[in-house]
Write a protein that holds these residues in place. Structure first.
Motif, PDB file in Angstrom:
ATOM      1  N   PRO A   1      -2.900  -3.980   0.822  1.00  0.00           N
ATOM      2  CA  PRO A   1      -3.132  -4.770   2.035  1.00  0.00           C
ATOM      3  C   PRO A   1      -3.848  -3.946   3.110  1.00  0.00           C
ATOM      4  CG  PRO A   1      -0.824  -4.131   1.876  1.00  0.00           C
ATOM      5  CD  PRO A   1      -1.486  -3.673   0.614  1.00  0.00           C
ATOM      6  N   SER A   2      -4.335  -4.617   4.143  1.00  0.00           N
ATOM      7  CA  SER A   2      -4.994  -3.960   5.264  1.00  0.00           C
ATOM      8  C   SER A   2      -4.031  -2.945   5.882  1.00  0.00           C
ATOM      9  CB  SER A   2      -5.398  -5.008   6.302  1.00  0.00           C
ATOM     10  OG  SER A   2      -6.121  -4.413   7.344  1.00  0.00           O
ATOM     11  N   GLY A   3      -4.557  -1.760   6.196  1.00  0.00           N
ATOM     12  CA  GLY A   3      -3.716  -0.702   6.748  1.00  0.00           C
ATOM     13  C   GLY A   3      -3.171   0.241   5.689  1.00  0.00           C
ATOM     14  N   TYR A   4      -3.517  -0.015   4.411  1.00  0.00           N
ATOM     15  CA  TYR A   4      -3.077   0.804   3.282  1.00  0.00           C
ATOM     16  C   TYR A   4      -4.278   1.161   2.417  1.00  0.00           C
ATOM     17  CZ  TYR A   4       1.776  -0.610   4.185  1.00  0.00           C
ATOM     18  OH  TYR A   4       3.007  -0.814   4.752  1.00  0.00           O
ATOM     19  N   TYR A   5      -4.137   2.222   1.628  1.00  0.00           N
ATOM     20  CA  TYR A   5      -5.144   2.586   0.627  1.00  0.00           C
ATOM     21  C   TYR A   5      -4.428   2.791  -0.699  1.00  0.00           C
ATOM     22  CZ  TYR A   5      -3.463   7.361   1.250  1.00  0.00           C
ATOM     23  OH  TYR A   5      -2.678   8.473   1.314  1.00  0.00           O
ATOM     24  N   GLY A   6      -5.147   2.607  -1.772  1.00  0.00           N
ATOM     25  CA  GLY A   6      -4.551   2.716  -3.101  1.00  0.00           C
ATOM     26  C   GLY A   6      -4.852   4.049  -3.760  1.00  0.00           C
ATOM     27  N   THR A   7      -3.859   4.571  -4.477  1.00  0.00           N
ATOM     28  CA  THR A   7      -4.028   5.776  -5.284  1.00  0.00           C
ATOM     29  C   THR A   7      -3.508   5.466  -6.679  1.00  0.00           C
ATOM     30  OG1 THR A   7      -3.593   7.095  -3.312  1.00  0.00           O
ATOM     31  CG2 THR A   7      -3.577   8.262  -5.396  1.00  0.00           C
ATOM     32  N   ARG A   8      -4.327   5.785  -7.674  1.00  0.00           N
ATOM     33  CA  ARG A   8      -3.935   5.537  -9.064  1.00  0.00           C
ATOM     34  C   ARG A   8      -3.391   6.829  -9.680  1.00  0.00           C
ATOM     35  NH1 ARG A   8      -5.593   0.494 -10.633  1.00  0.00           N
ATOM     36  NH2 ARG A   8      -7.277  -0.425  -9.438  1.00  0.00           N
ATOM     37  N   TYR A   9      -2.212   6.729 -10.278  1.00  0.00           N
ATOM     38  CA  TYR A   9      -1.579   7.838 -10.983  1.00  0.00           C
ATOM     39  C   TYR A   9      -1.383   7.393 -12.427  1.00  0.00           C
ATOM     40  CZ  TYR A   9      -0.379   9.460  -6.260  1.00  0.00           C
ATOM     41  OH  TYR A   9      -0.433   9.869  -4.959  1.00  0.00           O
ATOM     42  N   PRO A  10      -1.165   8.331 -13.360  1.00  0.00           N
ATOM     43  CA  PRO A  10      -0.970   7.915 -14.770  1.00  0.00           C
ATOM     44  C   PRO A  10       0.203   6.949 -14.960  1.00  0.00           C
ATOM     45  CG  PRO A  10      -1.309  10.292 -14.627  1.00  0.00           C
ATOM     46  CD  PRO A  10      -1.195   9.766 -13.211  1.00  0.00           C
ATOM     47  N   ASP A  11       1.296   7.148 -14.210  1.00  0.00           N
ATOM     48  CA  ASP A  11       2.485   6.317 -14.422  1.00  0.00           C
ATOM     49  C   ASP A  11       2.614   5.144 -13.441  1.00  0.00           C
ATOM     50  OD1 ASP A  11       2.773   8.304 -12.492  1.00  0.00           O
ATOM     51  OD2 ASP A  11       4.964   8.299 -12.616  1.00  0.00           O
ATOM     52  N   ILE A  12       1.953   5.210 -12.265  1.00  0.00           N
ATOM     53  CA  ILE A  12       2.082   4.136 -11.261  1.00  0.00           C
ATOM     54  C   ILE A  12       0.875   4.164 -10.316  1.00  0.00           C
ATOM     55  CG2 ILE A  12       3.411   5.568  -9.643  1.00  0.00           C
ATOM     56  CD1 ILE A  12       5.052   3.025  -8.951  1.00  0.00           C
ATOM     57  N   ASN A  13       0.493   3.001  -9.827  1.00  0.00           N
ATOM     58  CA  ASN A  13      -0.542   2.883  -8.789  1.00  0.00           C
ATOM     59  C   ASN A  13       0.175   2.519  -7.492  1.00  0.00           C
ATOM     60  OD1 ASN A  13      -2.503   3.202 -10.802  1.00  0.00           O
ATOM     61  ND2 ASN A  13      -2.523   1.001 -11.200  1.00  0.00           N
ATOM     62  N   LYS A  14      -0.020   3.346  -6.450  1.00  0.00           N
ATOM     63  CA  LYS A  14       0.721   3.155  -5.202  1.00  0.00           C
ATOM     64  C   LYS A  14      -0.204   2.840  -4.040  1.00  0.00           C
ATOM     65  CE  LYS A  14       4.669   6.298  -5.683  1.00  0.00           C
ATOM     66  NZ  LYS A  14       5.202   7.550  -5.136  1.00  0.00           N
ATOM     67  N   CYS A  15       0.325   2.100  -3.071  1.00  0.00           N
ATOM     68  CA  CYS A  15      -0.339   1.877  -1.794  1.00  0.00           C
ATOM     69  C   CYS A  15       0.350   2.770  -0.766  1.00  0.00           C
ATOM     70  CB  CYS A  15      -0.214   0.422  -1.349  1.00  0.00           C
ATOM     71  SG  CYS A  15      -1.129  -0.731  -2.392  1.00  0.00           S
ATOM     72  N   ALA A  16      -0.462   3.473   0.023  1.00  0.00           N
ATOM     73  CA  ALA A  16       0.081   4.333   1.081  1.00  0.00           C
ATOM     74  C   ALA A  16      -0.560   3.923   2.403  1.00  0.00           C
ATOM     75  CB  ALA A  16      -0.204   5.797   0.770  1.00  0.00           C
ATOM     76  N   LYS A  17       0.165   4.136   3.497  1.00  0.00           N
ATOM     77  CA  LYS A  17      -0.295   3.734   4.828  1.00  0.00           C
ATOM     78  C   LYS A  17      -1.451   4.599   5.319  1.00  0.00           C
ATOM     79  CE  LYS A  17       2.685   1.514   8.244  1.00  0.00           C
ATOM     80  NZ  LYS A  17       1.724   0.469   8.320  1.00  0.00           N
ATOM     81  N   CYS A  18      -2.406   3.946   6.004  1.00  0.00           N
ATOM     82  CA  CYS A  18      -3.490   4.659   6.683  1.00  0.00           C
ATOM     83  C   CYS A  18      -2.894   5.393   7.882  1.00  0.00           C
ATOM     84  CB  CYS A  18      -4.548   3.681   7.192  1.00  0.00           C
ATOM     85  SG  CYS A  18      -5.359   2.702   5.917  1.00  0.00           S
ATOM     86  N   LYS A  19      -3.671   6.334   8.474  1.00  0.00           N
ATOM     87  CA  LYS A  19      -3.229   7.016   9.699  1.00  0.00           C
ATOM     88  C   LYS A  19      -3.009   5.995  10.807  1.00  0.00           C
ATOM     89  CE  LYS A  19      -5.135  11.626   9.099  1.00  0.00           C
ATOM     90  NZ  LYS A  19      -6.058  12.629   9.623  1.00  0.00           N
ATOM     91  N   ALA A  20      -2.237   6.353  11.810  1.00  0.00           N
ATOM     92  CA  ALA A  20      -1.810   5.432  12.876  1.00  0.00           C
ATOM     93  C   ALA A  20      -2.977   4.793  13.639  1.00  0.00           C
ATOM     94  CB  ALA A  20      -0.894   6.150  13.849  1.00  0.00           C
ATOM     95  N   ASP A  21      -4.084   5.515  13.852  1.00  0.00           N
ATOM     96  CA  ASP A  21      -5.218   4.982  14.616  1.00  0.00           C
ATOM     97  C   ASP A  21      -6.206   4.194  13.754  1.00  0.00           C
ATOM     98  OD1 ASP A  21      -6.277   7.120  13.213  1.00  0.00           O
ATOM     99  OD2 ASP A  21      -6.833   8.281  14.987  1.00  0.00           O
ATOM    100  N   CYS A  22      -5.918   4.083  12.481  1.00  0.00           N
ATOM    101  CA  CYS A  22      -6.827   3.501  11.494  1.00  0.00           C
ATOM    102  C   CYS A  22      -6.340   2.121  11.027  1.00  0.00           C
ATOM    103  CB  CYS A  22      -6.911   4.478  10.326  1.00  0.00           C
ATOM    104  SG  CYS A  22      -8.114   4.049   9.093  1.00  0.00           S
ATOM    105  N   GLU A  23      -7.239   1.123  11.078  1.00  0.00           N
ATOM    106  CA  GLU A  23      -6.872  -0.222  10.637  1.00  0.00           C
ATOM    107  C   GLU A  23      -7.042  -0.400   9.131  1.00  0.00           C
ATOM    108  OE1 GLU A  23      -8.426  -4.616  11.722  1.00  0.00           O
ATOM    109  OE2 GLU A  23      -7.809  -3.384  13.429  1.00  0.00           O
ATOM    110  N   THR A  24      -8.164   0.099   8.584  1.00  0.00           N
ATOM    111  CA  THR A  24      -8.373   0.100   7.134  1.00  0.00           C
ATOM    112  C   THR A  24      -8.918   1.470   6.741  1.00  0.00           C
ATOM    113  OG1 THR A  24     -10.619  -0.808   7.321  1.00  0.00           O
ATOM    114  CG2 THR A  24      -8.836  -2.400   6.975  1.00  0.00           C
ATOM    115  N   CYS A  25      -8.542   1.934   5.538  1.00  0.00           N
ATOM    116  CA  CYS A  25      -8.988   3.264   5.113  1.00  0.00           C
ATOM    117  C   CYS A  25      -9.264   3.285   3.623  1.00  0.00           C
ATOM    118  CB  CYS A  25      -7.960   4.323   5.497  1.00  0.00           C
ATOM    119  SG  CYS A  25      -6.325   4.077   4.787  1.00  0.00           S
ATOM    120  N   PHE A  26     -10.045   4.295   3.232  1.00  0.00           N
ATOM    121  CA  PHE A  26     -10.408   4.527   1.836  1.00  0.00           C
ATOM    122  C   PHE A  26      -9.425   5.524   1.217  1.00  0.00           C
ATOM    123  CE2 PHE A  26     -13.194   6.606  -1.361  1.00  0.00           C
ATOM    124  CZ  PHE A  26     -13.398   5.500  -2.164  1.00  0.00           C
ATOM    125  N   THR A  27      -9.082   6.545   2.015  1.00  0.00           N
ATOM    126  CA  THR A  27      -8.043   7.520   1.658  1.00  0.00           C
ATOM    127  C   THR A  27      -7.270   7.816   2.946  1.00  0.00           C
ATOM    128  OG1 THR A  27      -9.361   9.491   2.185  1.00  0.00           O
ATOM    129  CG2 THR A  27      -9.538   8.654  -0.077  1.00  0.00           C
TER     130      THR A  27
END
Length: 180
Positions: free
Chosen positions: A49-75
């Motif tokens: 979702p907006s405000g999160y970025y995705g990271t793919r791992y071998p066992d799970i794909n997770k969404c993590a929060k963007c920095k506080a001043d950032c609305e959308t992020c790539f990493t």
């Protein structure tokens, strides 16, 4: 399998519980924790979702929060859109733009300052007086140029696009049938 963990889950979950929602996701889906009041539940989504970025791992794909001043992020360290009051520059959210750049309040980005550019002058027009080219000695001639590049807010303003000057012609009489 633990008694509270189910395999017959809804919405892309591979494993889930009645209390915590998704515990793991089906392949290619992202796991994200959503807060509902004091409780957090796991959800599986096709993209973060907006405000999160995705990271793919071998066992799970997770969404993590963007920095506080950032609305959308790539990493975590590369923002693609800033929250209100911040300007985007090279993936960072800044309160003020660096020297040599200006804040664009429409795009909320730091952009290069653009100065006005004008074309070369046109040739001088024929010498005229009240729309005629004959029947006088002193008149005016004009020339024009176009604005090729309009300036940005902090860029140098545009120069005049027309000039006129006095001119003198060899006095000639107007022909009877034409008035110019």
């Amino acid at each position: 399998v633990h008694p509270n963990v189910s395999q017959g889950c809804q919405g892309g979950c591979a494993t889930c519980s009645d209390y915590n929602g998704c515990l793991s996701c089906k392949p290619r889906l992202f796991f994200v924790l959503e807060r509902i009041g004091m409780k957090q539940i796991g959800v599986c989504l096709s993209s973060c979702p907006s405000g999160y970025y995705g990271t793919r791992y071998p066992d799970i794909n997770k969404c993590a929060k963007c920095k506080a001043d950032c609305e959308t992020c790539f990493t975590r360290n590369f923002c693609t859109k800033c929250k209100s009051g911040f300007y985007l520059y090279s993936g960072k959210c800044l309160e003020k733009c660096p020297e040599g750049l200006e804040a664009n309040n429409h795009t909320m980005e730091c952009t290069s300052i653009v100065h006005c550019e004008a074309s070369e002058w046109s040739p001088w027009s024929p010498c005229t007086k009240r729309g005629k080219t004959c029947g006088f000695r002193k008149g005016n001639e004009v020339r024009f140029r176009e604005i090729v590049q309009h300036p940005s807010a902090r860029g140098n303003p545009c120069p005049a696009t027309s000039e006129s000057r006095k001119c003198i012609v060899q006095r000639k009489k107007c022909q009877k049938e034409g008035n110019g």
